[in-house]
Design an enzyme around this catalytic site. Structure first.
Site, PDB file in Angstrom:
ATOM      1  N   ASP A  72      -0.781  -5.909  -1.459  1.00 54.89           N
ATOM      2  CA  ASP A  72      -0.414  -4.891  -0.364  1.00 54.89           C
ATOM      3  C   ASP A  72       0.919  -5.409   0.397  1.00 54.89           C
ATOM      4  O   ASP A  72       1.873  -4.557   0.689  1.00 54.89           O
ATOM      5  CB  ASP A  72      -1.503  -4.823   0.562  1.00 54.89           C
ATOM      6  CG  ASP A  72      -1.293  -4.047   1.704  1.00 54.89           C
ATOM      7  OD1 ASP A  72      -0.920  -2.638   1.354  1.00 54.89           O
ATOM      8  OD2 ASP A  72      -1.732  -4.201   3.110  1.00 54.89           O
ATOM      9  N   HIS A 111       1.694   4.034  -2.749  1.00 52.31           N
ATOM     10  CA  HIS A 111       1.524   2.773  -2.347  1.00 52.31           C
ATOM     11  C   HIS A 111       0.127   2.081  -2.829  1.00 52.31           C
ATOM     12  O   HIS A 111       0.316   1.057  -3.455  1.00 52.31           O
ATOM     13  CB  HIS A 111       1.582   2.663  -0.507  1.00 52.31           C
ATOM     14  CG  HIS A 111       0.896   1.432   0.008  1.00 52.31           C
ATOM     15  ND1 HIS A 111       1.566   0.564  -0.092  1.00 52.31           N
ATOM     16  CD2 HIS A 111      -0.066   1.090   0.619  1.00 52.31           C
ATOM     17  CE1 HIS A 111       1.095  -0.714   0.301  1.00 52.31           C
ATOM     18  NE2 HIS A 111      -0.187  -0.115   0.878  1.00 52.31           N
ATOM     19  N   GLU A 156      -9.684   4.203   6.338  1.00 49.63           N
ATOM     20  CA  GLU A 156      -9.024   4.045   7.628  1.00 49.63           C
ATOM     21  C   GLU A 156      -8.246   5.516   7.822  1.00 49.63           C
ATOM     22  O   GLU A 156      -8.495   5.883   8.871  1.00 49.63           O
ATOM     23  CB  GLU A 156      -7.976   2.979   7.875  1.00 49.63           C
ATOM     24  CG  GLU A 156      -7.463   3.309   9.145  1.00 49.63           C
ATOM     25  CD  GLU A 156      -5.951   2.064   9.184  1.00 49.63           C
ATOM     26  OE1 GLU A 156      -5.412   2.218  10.327  1.00 49.63           O
ATOM     27  OE2 GLU A 156      -5.864   1.437   8.468  1.00 49.63           O
ATOM     28  N   ASP A 157      -7.560   5.997   6.576  1.00 50.90           N
ATOM     29  CA  ASP A 157      -6.752   6.856   6.819  1.00 50.90           C
ATOM     30  C   ASP A 157      -7.167   8.544   6.597  1.00 50.90           C
ATOM     31  O   ASP A 157      -6.606   9.395   6.914  1.00 50.90           O
ATOM     32  CB  ASP A 157      -5.578   6.795   5.936  1.00 50.90           C
ATOM     33  CG  ASP A 157      -4.727   5.545   6.451  1.00 50.90           C
ATOM     34  OD1 ASP A 157      -4.739   5.362   7.476  1.00 50.90           O
ATOM     35  OD2 ASP A 157      -3.869   5.090   5.562  1.00 50.90           O
ATOM     36  N   HIS A 206      -7.907   1.028  -0.747  1.00 50.09           N
ATOM     37  CA  HIS A 206      -7.802   0.240   0.354  1.00 50.09           C
ATOM     38  C   HIS A 206      -7.635   0.638   1.820  1.00 50.09           C
ATOM     39  O   HIS A 206      -7.686   0.167   2.707  1.00 50.09           O
ATOM     40  CB  HIS A 206      -6.709  -0.962  -0.216  1.00 50.09           C
ATOM     41  CG  HIS A 206      -5.578  -0.964   0.242  1.00 50.09           C
ATOM     42  ND1 HIS A 206      -4.541  -0.415  -0.824  1.00 50.09           N
ATOM     43  CD2 HIS A 206      -4.548  -0.998   1.145  1.00 50.09           C
ATOM     44  CE1 HIS A 206      -3.791  -0.278  -0.735  1.00 50.09           C
ATOM     45  NE2 HIS A 206      -3.339  -0.516   0.773  1.00 50.09           N
ATOM     46  N   ASP A 207      -6.767   1.919   1.589  1.00 49.26           N
ATOM     47  CA  ASP A 207      -6.329   2.682   2.711  1.00 49.26           C
ATOM     48  C   ASP A 207      -7.370   4.002   2.997  1.00 49.26           C
ATOM     49  O   ASP A 207      -6.877   4.605   4.073  1.00 49.26           O
ATOM     50  CB  ASP A 207      -4.783   2.971   2.784  1.00 49.26           C
ATOM     51  CG  ASP A 207      -3.891   1.860   2.966  1.00 49.26           C
ATOM     52  OD1 ASP A 207      -4.365   0.926   3.729  1.00 49.26           O
ATOM     53  OD2 ASP A 207      -2.777   1.852   2.576  1.00 49.26           O
TER      54      ASP A 207
END
Length: 739
Positions: free
Chosen positions: A153, A61, A90-91, A86-87
């Site tokens: 995104d 992704h 958070e992840d 970008h993730d």
């Protein structure tokens, strides 16, 4: 079942990474490419072992988001690092401080804006999506790369939406169509905008999407032959004149074709501008406009021009920076063809929009042209209003920030740019707040008009004021601009706050009279019942006698009244206690979502078919919980798309039961050539051949042309479509359209 081949996946990951590097190699330094590699390594390690719902490695992704940013938008190394990361915050275990320490403040700022927002449910607005969208724009600050990457995104998420549940598909597709498509359009991202809207249509209106897709496929060979024949003489002429150029064509998006079919009530075969010819001139910037005009002259000397389709965006570009000359000419084969003429620089802006302003290199402050700075300034003005709820913000954003614009003038000749559809009141507030608050009308082009008069491009406006004028709630329906909306709301709130204490005291008395405990929960319940966004509005309504003891009694006896006329086949057991109808619906859905099958038992759950789209059995439908009831819409209904984009948590999976015997009211519009006996034949087809009960039939005829509408009771959508097809075959009928 997804079969894992780790070696194959490793090779695919490296291939995707190298493709990104290849796209930016010629516009980055060795040091910048090392930064991209570092971002890739961190993201790959951080997401290791994690998979998406499709079964693919999660790292696919961010790699795809970075590829879209590099290839489709031409963004540079800072954006690509952010896309890859970008993730991560958070992840994974990485924090924003870690990103800041490794990559610097700018990357950290953009990643912070891109980090997925947790589902914080706002009970005042009941909208997760609206809150999140507002937070995204707050995070954007004054660096538009946040929103550019957010669009990348969203595009990849839409491309991989098949792995989601039907409910999430509808929610995400509706949100995309309602907010992200017009946002991409406003930013000039034609390619991304077209793909986003087509993917949204694929899930919202699948039948129409696949029908048009099939028609485009069936006509492709014929279209290619026609284009080759049309372009051949143009190609020869331009070469003869010594131009360095590219000649290509583009096919309209499926959504655009569908919109034309529905709005103009035409068939696919009748749309003459399904494709357009594009001439891109490789010329120096100082002669690009004159070159475009010269080529335009060549085209209209070769083919007959349709004058009403001439568009000149060289003199005054569109709001998103688009520049080009458009004309429509008649081909030798007897078909109209749209021709677009622009320079390579203009083409760059046309395809990549605001992203093209970065000129393939990135600096510490994402510098933009003055027009885009002005646009971002409007967003900041909208965000600066602390009283605006998320729903109001989204509506204001869509209505003002994305809308087309007009330019009007003050009596001294100063130009003011306003959204299309703005009123005299908008103009007044955008000149000065006090001018707006005291406005009672205006002179537009020396003619006196009221405050709700809609302005047109090039109008000259002089505001008329009065010292006794004051803003009213009704003014909010007359304005479109953020400043006017904010100032009216602020003034009304200030006026209402004068009566806060008196209204609160009166409310306590009403609670005492109705033997209702005066506590926070009961006040909130009353506030929701009378649709007040805040306590100031509630106390003012009490002061103004809009809320009396009868309203309070009705509020706290609401469930008891509803239960007297709503019957449930499977009532909950008594030991579960008294619960509200909305709670019972929610519980039923959670325990057994498939139970919400419309028309299985009309009494099992309360629902109504929406009047805005009148769904019939056979239509793709969706249920939306609203005010203790389920509103059933066609999935393609614009109102449903709007509702789903804001209240995704209220969507209910719904489908029609087979062997449905209930008939539903539906309507059709017909047009054609008037002749003797036509009405009789039409009535016979409907009533005798199809055995359908007509409710009403209205016809008007003028100069041999007639228009009419028929309302009838029919059992399902297939029957209606077959009936429309039969009516269209009657001699003299030109078009039949569902209402």
């Amino acid at each position: 079942m997804y079969i894992v081949d780790e070696e194959l996946e490793r090779k695919e990951i490296l291939y995707k990474y190298k493709r990104i590097l290849s796209a930016v190699y010629n516009r980055t330094t060795k040091q910048e490419r090392l930064m991209i590699r570092k971002a890739f390594t961190i993201a790959n390690n951080a997401h290791s072992g994690v998979r998406r719902k499709s079964g693919e490695p999660y790292i696919y992704h961010p790699l795809e988001v970075a590829r879209i940013a590099a290839e489709d938008l031409g963004l540079g190394y800072i954006s690509l690092c952010c896309a890859l990361l970008h993730d991560v915050v958070e992840d994974t275990e990485y924090t924003l401080e870690d990103i800041q320490n490794i990559f610097g403040d700018k990357v950290a700022h953009i990643v912070d804006g891109l980090t997925k927002i947790q589902d914080v449910f706002d009970y005042n607005t009941k909208s997760i999506q609206s809150e999140n969208f507002k937070k995204i724009l707050i995070s954007m600050g004054d660096d538009v790369r946040v929103i550019l990457l957010k669009l990348c995104d969203r595009l990849h998420n839409m491309r991989t939406l098949d792995s989601m549940s039907e409910k999430k598909q509808l929610k995400i597709a509706s949100e995309t169509q309602f907010l992200y498509v017009p946002l991409a359009h406003r930013l000039g991202l034609y390619k991304i905008k077209s793909e986003l809207e087509d993917l949204a249509t694929k899930y919202i209106n699948p039948k129409a999407y696949y029908t048009i897709q099939e028609k485009l496929k069936d006509t492709e060979e014929e279209r290619q032959t026609f284009i080759a024949d049309f372009c051949k003489p143009i190609n020869e002429k331009l070469k003869e004149k010594g131009y360095n150029f590219t000649l290509s064509h583009r096919v309209k998006s499926i959504t655009s074709i569908l919109g034309k079919i529905e709005k103009k009530n035409v068939k696919f075969e009748e749309i003459y501008d399904i494709f357009a010819i594009r001439i891109i001139l490789n010329v120096p910037s100082e002669i690009e406009k004159s070159s475009c005009y010269d080529v335009y002259g060549l085209i209209v000397s070769m083919y007959e021009e349709r004058k009403d389709r001439y568009r000149n965006w060289l003199t005054k570009p569109k709001n998103n920076g688009y520049e080009a000359l458009h004309t429509t000419v008649m081909s030798k084969a007897g078909k109209w063809v749209e021709v677009q003429i622009r320079s390579s620089r203009m083409d760059e802006i046309a395809e990549k929009g605001v992203a093209a302003h970065y000129l393939y290199k990135e600096v510490e402050e994402g510098e933009l042209d003055p027009g885009m700075d002005s646009w971002l300034s409007k967003i900041r003005d909208l965000l600066d209003n602390p009283t605006t709820s998320a729903i109001e913000f989204v509506n204001d954003f869509k209505m003002n920030i994305i809308a087309d614009e007009i330019t009007v003038f003050t009596p001294k000749g100063k130009s003011i740019t306003l959204p299309y559809g703005s009123s005299v009141l908008d103009f007044a507030f955008n000149i000065h707040t006090e001018l707006g608050l005291k406005c009672i009308g205006a002179k537009v082009n020396y003619k006196v008009v009221p405050i709700d008069y809609k302005l047109h491009a090039a109008d000259q406006v002089e505001i008329i004021t009065s010292s006794i004028a004051k803003p009213e709630e009704s003014w909010l329906k007359l304005v479109r601009t953020p400043k006017a909306i904010q100032e009216i709301r602020r003034a009304i709130k200030a006026f209402k706050e004068q009566f806060k204490e008196e209204g609160e005291e009166l409310l306590k008395q009403l609670f005492t009279q109705t033997k209702t405990e005066y506590k926070k929960d009961n006040i909130i319940k009353l506030q929701h019942y009378v649709s007040c966004d805040n306590l100031v509005d509630l106390y003012y309504k009490v002061y103004n006698k809009e809320i009396d003891k009868h309203v309070i009694q009705s509020c706290f006896n609401k469930e008891e009244k509803k239960s007297s006329f709503i019957f449930l086949k499977n009532p909950l057991k008594k030991n579960k206690g008294n619960i509200t109808l909305s709670e019972q619906i929610s519980q039923t859905i959670q325990e057994n979502p498939e139970k919400v099958l419309l028309n299985q038992d009309v009494e099992s759950l309360p629902y109504v078919t929406a009047k805005c789209c009148n769904p019939l059995p056979g239509d793709d439908i969706v249920g939306l919980i609203k005010d203790g009831c389920i509103d059933v819409h066609r999935t393609s209904c614009p109102k449903a798309v709007d509702e789903m984009s804001k209240y995704g948590n209220h969507i209910i999976k719904a489908k029609w039961r087979e062997n449905e015997k209930i008939t539903f009211l539906a309507g059709i519009k017909i047009q054609g050539i008037d002749r003797k006996g036509l009405l009789q034949e039409l009535a016979r087809v409907i009533s005798e051949v199809w055995n359908i009960n007509m409710r009403s039939l209205a016809m008007e005829s003028s100069e041999g042309i007639f228009e009419g509408s028929i309302m009838m009771y029919i059992s399902n959508a297939d029957s209606l479509n077959q009936l429309m097809d039969n009516i269209s075959k009657i001699d003299g009928i030109e078009s039949v359209k569902r209402m």
